[in-house]
Design an enzyme around this catalytic site. Structure first.
Site, PDB file in Angstrom:
ATOM      1  N   HIS A  82       0.859  -1.185   0.000  1.00  0.00           N
ATOM      2  CA  HIS A  82       0.000   0.000   0.000  1.00  0.00           C
ATOM      3  C   HIS A  82       0.892   1.230   0.000  1.00  0.00           C
ATOM      4  CE1 HIS A  82      -3.456   2.515   1.033  1.00  0.00           C
ATOM      5  NE2 HIS A  82      -2.641   3.143   1.857  1.00  0.00           N
ATOM      6  N   ASP A 161     -14.649   2.918   8.131  1.00  0.00           N
ATOM      7  CA  ASP A 161     -13.669   3.875   7.607  1.00  0.00           C
ATOM      8  C   ASP A 161     -14.314   4.832   6.615  1.00  0.00           C
ATOM      9  OD1 ASP A 161     -10.899   4.887   7.283  1.00  0.00           O
ATOM     10  OD2 ASP A 161     -11.207   4.209   5.234  1.00  0.00           O
ATOM     11  N   ARG A 168     -13.967  13.010   8.795  1.00  0.00           N
ATOM     12  CA  ARG A 168     -12.640  13.621   9.034  1.00  0.00           C
ATOM     13  C   ARG A 168     -12.343  14.671   7.974  1.00  0.00           C
ATOM     14  NH1 ARG A 168      -8.920   8.772   8.660  1.00  0.00           N
ATOM     15  NH2 ARG A 168      -7.266  10.319   8.773  1.00  0.00           N
ATOM     16  N   SER A 183      -7.035   3.895   9.844  1.00  0.00           N
ATOM     17  CA  SER A 183      -7.787   3.890   8.585  1.00  0.00           C
ATOM     18  C   SER A 183      -7.080   2.986   7.564  1.00  0.00           C
ATOM     19  CB  SER A 183      -7.879   5.338   8.084  1.00  0.00           C
ATOM     20  OG  SER A 183      -8.217   5.394   6.724  1.00  0.00           O
ATOM     21  N   LYS A 187      -8.163  -1.404   6.612  1.00  0.00           N
ATOM     22  CA  LYS A 187      -8.483  -1.864   5.249  1.00  0.00           C
ATOM     23  C   LYS A 187      -7.504  -2.951   4.815  1.00  0.00           C
ATOM     24  CE  LYS A 187      -8.563   2.453   4.119  1.00  0.00           C
ATOM     25  NZ  LYS A 187      -8.655   3.817   3.654  1.00  0.00           N
TER      26      LYS A 187
HETATM   27  N1  URA Z   1      -5.192   6.944   3.420  1.00  0.00           N
HETATM   28  C1  URA Z   1      -6.175   6.279   4.073  1.00  0.00           C
HETATM   29  O1  URA Z   1      -6.632   5.228   3.633  1.00  0.00           O
HETATM   30  N2  URA Z   1      -6.650   6.829   5.212  1.00  0.00           N
HETATM   31  C2  URA Z   1      -6.179   7.975   5.735  1.00  0.00           C
HETATM   32  O2  URA Z   1      -6.649   8.389   6.778  1.00  0.00           O
HETATM   33  C3  URA Z   1      -5.162   8.653   5.047  1.00  0.00           C
HETATM   34  C4  URA Z   1      -4.674   8.100   3.885  1.00  0.00           C
END
Ligand code: URA
Length: 432
Positions: A82, A161, A168, A183, A187
């Site tokens: 990621h 999320d 947010r 966050s 995932k």
């Molecule tokens: N990428 C994400 O998936 N979440 C965040 O809070 C910031 C970047």
């Protein structure tokens, strides 16, 4: 338990329990706690921070707010990578088939870009026919059969999320390290992979603007991985300059293909080698960097990695005959060559400007739902530390629509010419 008590407790800097964290996340997802109370709590978290334990609980609760994928039926390690997002970042399109060709199994869910340039999904969708939305069954079958699948994030993956991130975004609480870590990790963990490489981009074109914050975020995500039994490695990489030479969807796919033949720009190849080595070592396919480099050299120089790329794209419906004639596939209607009016060693230290200009050319979305021009983008004919003479072409701008001259002027203002080469580093740090 009441949400007001939880807000008061956090605003005094006290540690929340697992039960309190479950209470607010589950209550919010079910719609029992309103936005204004969760907004207050998010701000208290941003100002007072969270401990590693709190962040791990938050990650775990968020991860279980939707479907969690299991790869147990495969009986092999599944890996994922990621990136926190950067300009010209096409690493996944090269790295994933490269690793799959070396026997690793990659199951990846990617996102679309918002602002700046497109995300991995947009880049893949620039390939006619590529299907980003396989059913759960087809996703698993492709991973089993081809060792690789990259799809879009499904709606049932970490719904907490989606809701929290949207809040947010409008309450000034995106830039909280525990909130970013939970966050991202919720995932990644819900996708079920056993080994995860996180590329934390650092610089003016990234979320993390300085190395200290990037290290804090990286270490926190490694700790969350440890608490939840996953192997996590982190690389902190330079995002003051766009990665590679290509920015824009088709342009980046073409550069990713060049890299699969070991012909990519140096900074991009350096990240590919470094990230491949981290994942090969995490998955115990290589003992050290030297062993990993040998494997990667072999895959890139023998067409093994490129063949795996073709197999993967075809397995998801993409038309691979396009790659036989790239000039026909990438044929934008408008093109401007930006020439230098100065000389010296070029320095690009403003990745964000390139992202914004690429977006104005049509390569990214200004707001959610905007369409993308797959042919739009910027090619950097010269990179930092290349010597430039007056009149040399330094960048080429592409679009399907007439190109505004202001973009050229804006890019020229964002670069400098120096008498000597400057020190440049692409991988700032590796954390395990
Ligand atoms: N990428 C994400 O998936 N979440 C965040 O809070 C910031 C970047």
């Amino acid at each position: 338990m009441s949400i007001v008590e939880i807000i008061n407790k956090k605003s005094k800097g006290k540690e929340l329990t697992k039960e309190e964290i479950s209470f607010f996340v589950e209550g919010y997802v079910k719609g029992e706690i309103p936005d204004y109370q969760i907004s207050a709590l998010l701000m208290a978290i941003k100002l007072q921070n969270m401990t590693i334990e709190e962040t791990s609980y938050l990650t775990e609760v968020m991860m279980h707010s939707g479907k969690v994928i299991s790869w147990d039926f495969l009986n092999r390690l599944v890996v994922d990578k990621h990136s926190t997002g950067g300009i010209g970042d096409k690493v996944s399109i090269t790295l994933c088939p490269l690793l799959a060709s070396l026997g690793l199994t990659i199951a990846k869910m990617s996102g679309r870009g918002l602002g700046h340039t497109g995300g991995t999904l947009d880049k893949l969708e620039s390939i006619n026919g590529y299907n980003c939305f396989l059913s759960d069954k087809a996703f698993k079958e492709n991973v089993e059969k081809h060792n690789i699948a990259i799809i879009g994030q499904t709606d049932n993956l970490v719904p907490a999320d989606k809701k929290l991130y949207a809040l947010r975004d409008v309450t000034g609480t995106v830039d909280s390290i525990p909130l970013i870590a939970s966050s991202i990790m919720s995932k990644k963990l819900a996708t079920g992979s056993h080994c995860i490489l996180l590329d934390v981009k650092c610089g003016n074109g990234a979320f993390m603007q300085n190395i200290e914050d990037a290290k804090k975020l990286g270490s926190l995500m490694i700790s969350i991985g440890k608490q939840l039994n996953r192997k996590v490695a982190v690389e902190i990489t330079n995002m003051n300059e766009p990665l590679g030479k290509a920015i824009g969807n088709k342009l980046e796919v073409i550069e990713a293909i060049e890299a699969l033949k070991n012909k990519g720009p140096k900074d991009f190849m350096d990240i590919i080698y470094s990230s491949a080595s981290s994942l090969l070592q995490l998955a115990k396919k290589a003992k050290n960097d030297t062993e990993a480099k040998k494997l990667v050299d072999e895959a890139l120089n023998s067409n093994k990695a490129y063949d795996k790329f073709l197999e993967w794209i075809k397995s998801q419906g993409g038309d691979i005959t396009l790659f036989d004639n790239l000039n026909k596939w990438f044929n934008p209607k408008y093109k401007i060559e930006v020439k230098s009016n100065k000389e010296g060693y070029l320095q690009i230290n403003n990745a964000i400007e390139f992202g914004i200009c690429a977006m104005h050319l049509g390569a990214g979305r200004e707001k959610k739902g905007d369409s993308i021009d797959f042919d739009a983008g910027i090619y950097l004919n010269k990179k930092s530390n290349d010597y430039v003479n007056k009149g040399d072409v330094i960048f080429t701008l592409y679009s399907s629509n007439p190109i505004n001259k202001e973009i050229e002027e804006r890019l020229l203002k964002s670069i400098s010419f120096e008498k000597e080469k400057q020190n440049k580093q692409i991988v700032f740090a590796k954390l395990i």
